[in-house]
Every structure is written in C-alpha cells, then in structure tokens.
Motif scaffolding. Structure first.
Motif, PDB file in Angstrom:
ATOM      1  N   SER A 183       0.819  -1.213   0.000  1.00 33.83           N
ATOM      2  CA  SER A 183       0.000   0.000   0.000  1.00 33.83           C
ATOM      3  C   SER A 183       0.855   1.266   0.000  1.00 33.83           C
ATOM      4  O   SER A 183       0.387   2.336  -0.363  1.00 33.83           O
ATOM      5  CB  SER A 183      -0.923   0.014   1.217  1.00 33.83           C
ATOM      6  N   ASN A 184       2.134   1.148   0.420  1.00 23.80           N
ATOM      7  CA  ASN A 184       2.993   2.327   0.505  1.00 23.80           C
ATOM      8  C   ASN A 184       4.016   2.415  -0.626  1.00 23.80           C
ATOM      9  O   ASN A 184       4.895   3.258  -0.596  1.00 23.80           O
ATOM     10  CB  ASN A 184       3.749   2.329   1.839  1.00 23.80           C
ATOM     11  N   ARG A 185       3.916   1.538  -1.595  1.00 23.15           N
ATOM     12  CA  ARG A 185       4.929   1.512  -2.644  1.00 23.15           C
ATOM     13  C   ARG A 185       4.804   2.732  -3.545  1.00 23.15           C
ATOM     14  O   ARG A 185       3.763   2.990  -4.129  1.00 23.15           O
ATOM     15  CB  ARG A 185       4.827   0.218  -3.462  1.00 23.15           C
ATOM     16  N   ALA A 186       5.874   3.477  -3.638  1.00 25.33           N
ATOM     17  CA  ALA A 186       5.906   4.683  -4.454  1.00 25.33           C
ATOM     18  C   ALA A 186       6.945   4.507  -5.546  1.00 25.33           C
ATOM     19  O   ALA A 186       8.018   3.949  -5.323  1.00 25.33           O
ATOM     20  CB  ALA A 186       6.252   5.900  -3.598  1.00 25.33           C
ATOM     21  N   VAL A 187       6.610   5.005  -6.734  1.00 24.78           N
ATOM     22  CA  VAL A 187       7.507   4.920  -7.894  1.00 24.78           C
ATOM     23  C   VAL A 187       8.191   6.252  -8.095  1.00 24.78           C
ATOM     24  O   VAL A 187       7.575   7.315  -7.944  1.00 24.78           O
ATOM     25  CB  VAL A 187       6.715   4.525  -9.170  1.00 24.78           C
ATOM     26  N   PHE A 188       9.488   6.217  -8.426  1.00 24.17           N
ATOM     27  CA  PHE A 188      10.203   7.448  -8.743  1.00 24.17           C
ATOM     28  C   PHE A 188      10.634   7.401 -10.200  1.00 24.17           C
ATOM     29  O   PHE A 188      11.202   6.411 -10.662  1.00 24.17           O
ATOM     30  CB  PHE A 188      11.432   7.618  -7.853  1.00 24.17           C
ATOM     31  N   ASN A 189      10.363   8.491 -10.919  1.00 27.61           N
ATOM     32  CA  ASN A 189      10.721   8.577 -12.333  1.00 27.61           C
ATOM     33  C   ASN A 189      11.017  10.025 -12.666  1.00 27.61           C
ATOM     34  O   ASN A 189      10.253  10.922 -12.300  1.00 27.61           O
ATOM     35  CB  ASN A 189       9.563   8.060 -13.205  1.00 27.61           C
ATOM     36  N   THR A 190      12.125  10.290 -13.359  1.00 28.73           N
ATOM     37  CA  THR A 190      12.461  11.678 -13.696  1.00 28.73           C
ATOM     38  C   THR A 190      11.847  12.133 -15.015  1.00 28.73           C
ATOM     39  O   THR A 190      11.888  13.313 -15.337  1.00 28.73           O
ATOM     40  CB  THR A 190      13.987  11.871 -13.778  1.00 28.73           C
ATOM     41  N   VAL A 191      11.294  11.208 -15.804  1.00 24.39           N
ATOM     42  CA  VAL A 191      10.631  11.594 -17.057  1.00 24.39           C
ATOM     43  C   VAL A 191       9.319  12.267 -16.697  1.00 24.39           C
ATOM     44  O   VAL A 191       8.446  11.661 -16.068  1.00 24.39           O
ATOM     45  CB  VAL A 191      10.395  10.367 -17.956  1.00 24.39           C
ATOM     46  N   GLU A 192       9.157  13.529 -17.101  1.00 22.38           N
ATOM     47  CA  GLU A 192       8.056  14.352 -16.578  1.00 22.38           C
ATOM     48  C   GLU A 192       6.680  13.762 -16.824  1.00 22.38           C
ATOM     49  O   GLU A 192       5.813  13.802 -15.966  1.00 22.38           O
ATOM     50  CB  GLU A 192       8.148  15.758 -17.173  1.00 22.38           C
ATOM     51  N   SER A 193       6.456  13.196 -18.013  1.00 27.62           N
ATOM     52  CA  SER A 193       5.130  12.671 -18.327  1.00 27.62           C
ATOM     53  C   SER A 193       4.784  11.452 -17.474  1.00 27.62           C
ATOM     54  O   SER A 193       3.623  11.061 -17.380  1.00 27.62           O
ATOM     55  CB  SER A 193       5.063  12.294 -19.812  1.00 27.62           C
ATOM     56  N   GLU A 194       5.810  10.852 -16.841  1.00 25.46           N
ATOM     57  CA  GLU A 194       5.589   9.651 -16.042  1.00 25.46           C
ATOM     58  C   GLU A 194       5.923   9.866 -14.572  1.00 25.46           C
ATOM     59  O   GLU A 194       5.917   8.915 -13.783  1.00 25.46           O
ATOM     60  CB  GLU A 194       6.455   8.505 -16.595  1.00 25.46           C
ATOM     61  N   ALA A 195       6.202  11.106 -14.176  1.00 27.11           N
ATOM     62  CA  ALA A 195       6.708  11.384 -12.830  1.00 27.11           C
ATOM     63  C   ALA A 195       5.559  11.427 -11.825  1.00 27.11           C
ATOM     64  O   ALA A 195       4.973  12.469 -11.563  1.00 27.11           O
ATOM     65  CB  ALA A 195       7.472  12.699 -12.823  1.00 27.11           C
TER      66      ALA A 195
END
Length: 288
Positions: free
Chosen positions: A47-59
C-alpha cells in the motif's frame, strides 16, 4: 586520492564537476552496501509503494505526498518497471528499488558516519564552504535491466539557494561504466545560470503537488561527456552543471550514495523548494 583539492576546485570552476578516485576504501564501500541490504529487508508494504521517475510525463512523485514528506524520513522508491498495476512486485525485491532517501544521513548511523566524516568535511572546506548543511541523501541502485534513465537536469533546480551554492557528493559504490549508466556532463554548462525550478505548487485546485516553472530545456546530446568512474570514486557536482544518466540495460548494477550540501552563511534556501526542513534546521556539516 588521485587528484588534490586545488585541482578539484579548478575543475569544478572550469567544467562544473570533478572526480576524486579512491575517496572510499573497499571496507567503507562494503559497509554502505551491507547497510543498504539491511534497509531492503525493511521495505514497506504494497500500500505504501511509491515509484520514482524523472521523465516528466511519467513522474508520479509530482502528485505523491509520500515523496513530499520524505525529507526527514528514510523512504523507499521503486522502479516503474518493478511494479504491476496494483503495486505487486514483478521482480525480486533485491532489484526492485530505484532509490532510498532522503534523510539517510541523519537517521541511519552507518550513512551518518560517512556523510559527516572528516574527509567529507575537509572536502567541503577546501571547496570554500563556510557553514555548509546537508539537505538530502540517497542510496541509488540503478539495478540491472530496469535501472531507469535520469533526464538532463541541474541540481539547483531542486535545491535552489540565493546566491546559488550547492554541491552534490556522488560516490560510486560499484564501477560506473558506459554500459550500466554512468553520469554524463555538459561541461561548462554551470556558467549559464539556473534554467528552471522544481517547486511546491500553491494552486489548491491542482492535483499536482510539485511543478516545474518552465518546460524542459532542449540540451544537445553532443554537448555531454561521459564520466565513467571506478568504485570508491567521489564525483563532485556543481549545482548548475547539466548532467544525466542513461538507463541501465546491462546485467551489472551501478550502486551509488549521494548527498547534497548547501552554504547557509549569507545564503537563503528557497521556501518554494520541494524539500523543506521539518521541526529543525538542516544538519550542519561541521557541527556534527
């Protein structure tokens, strides 16, 4: 160390970055990597899993309170390719993370010891910092096959001060190569000012907690030079130099520990920056 501080200072002023090899010993590298393995065993529930992405459309972190609240915590951020639509892990947990951050330097004894060691203090002193503070820290995994791209950016866009005085300490815990996603720098680009800011969004009607002040600039790919380094190397990164890293499509990971320091004497840390101190000021480097 392979190069002296005078040369490192000269290279930062000329190019925007400098490499000091043999900054960490093998035993120090092993200590940090072993501690990261222990942290992996304490990863959050689905429930706490967060994704990090530097590509703006996917951030997704632009909308994520978990990211915004991570300045005084040890928080876990996953690779987009590691999670399914319902947050389920698609890969082994040991290779699922993008990074752990942003208060490792304060809350974890092993990372705190390294961050505030005499060697780091001496480096900051030789670079001219009078009252430096550590504002954030990250363990970056760049795991085999799914280690994502980091788009071209300036660190000062995220950790803006007036006047600008921020330096990144990027320490390779494994060999950083062309194959596994080493850093690339636009040499001399630090002389062109801060191109845009990444700030807290004050528009209460928007679901975007964090926004860029302008669209992403276009950077000529031919302007960048690769900076492969052996493990144990310290890469000093000027806050305004444009840099990036390619995705890791190889079978070898590229672990690194990185933290940023700012000058606090006669310098103002922007209240609009995404990362803000909570309950107490940023930890002063020389006083810890």
């Amino acid at each position: 160390m392979t190069i002296g501080y005078n040369l490192a200072t000269y290279l930062i002023e000329r190019d925007g970055y400098a490499v000091i090899e043999n900054f960490l010993s093998q035993s120090e590298i092993d200590e940090l990597k072993n501690e990261a393995e222990k942290l992996i065993k304490n990863m959050p529930e689905e429930s706490n899993r967060a994704v990090f992405n530097t590509v703006e459309s996917e951030a997704k972190q632009n909308k994520d309170q978990y990211f915004l609240d991570s300045s005084d915590k040890i928080s876990y951020f996953y690779e987009a390719g590691a999670l399914g639509p319902n947050g389920e892990l698609l890969v082994d947990p040991s290779v699922s993370l993008n990074k752990i951050g942003h208060a490792l330097h304060e809350l974890n004894p092993v990372f705190r010891k390294l961050t505030f060691c005499e060697q780091v203090k001496e480096t900051a002193f030789q670079l001219g910092f009078q009252e430096p503070a550590v504002v954030q820290s990250m363990y970056i995994f760049k795991n085999p096959g799914i280690g994502s791209e980091v788009i071209a950016h300036q660190d000062a866009s995220y950790l803006y001060t007036e006047p600008v005085k921020v330096i990144g300490f990027w320490i390779a815990l494994e060999d950083a190569t062309l194959e596994n996603g080493c850093l690339w720098f636009a040499r001399g680009s630090h002389k062109g000012g801060v191109h845009r800011r990444y700030i807290r969004n004050h528009d209460k009607k928007s679901d975007q907690l964090l926004v860029y002040t302008t669209p992403s600039p276009y950077y000529q790919k031919s302007s960048f030079l690769a900076a492969p380094v052996p493990k144990g190397s310290l890469v000093l990164i000027h806050g305004q130099v444009v840099h990036h890293s390619e995705p890791n499509k190889s079978q070898k990971s590229r672990h690194a520990y990185t933290f940023h320091i700012i000058e606090t004497k006669n310098t103002k840390y922007s209240e609009n920056n995404w990362l803000q101190p909570k309950n107490k000021p940023f930890a002063k480097l020389y006083e810890n």
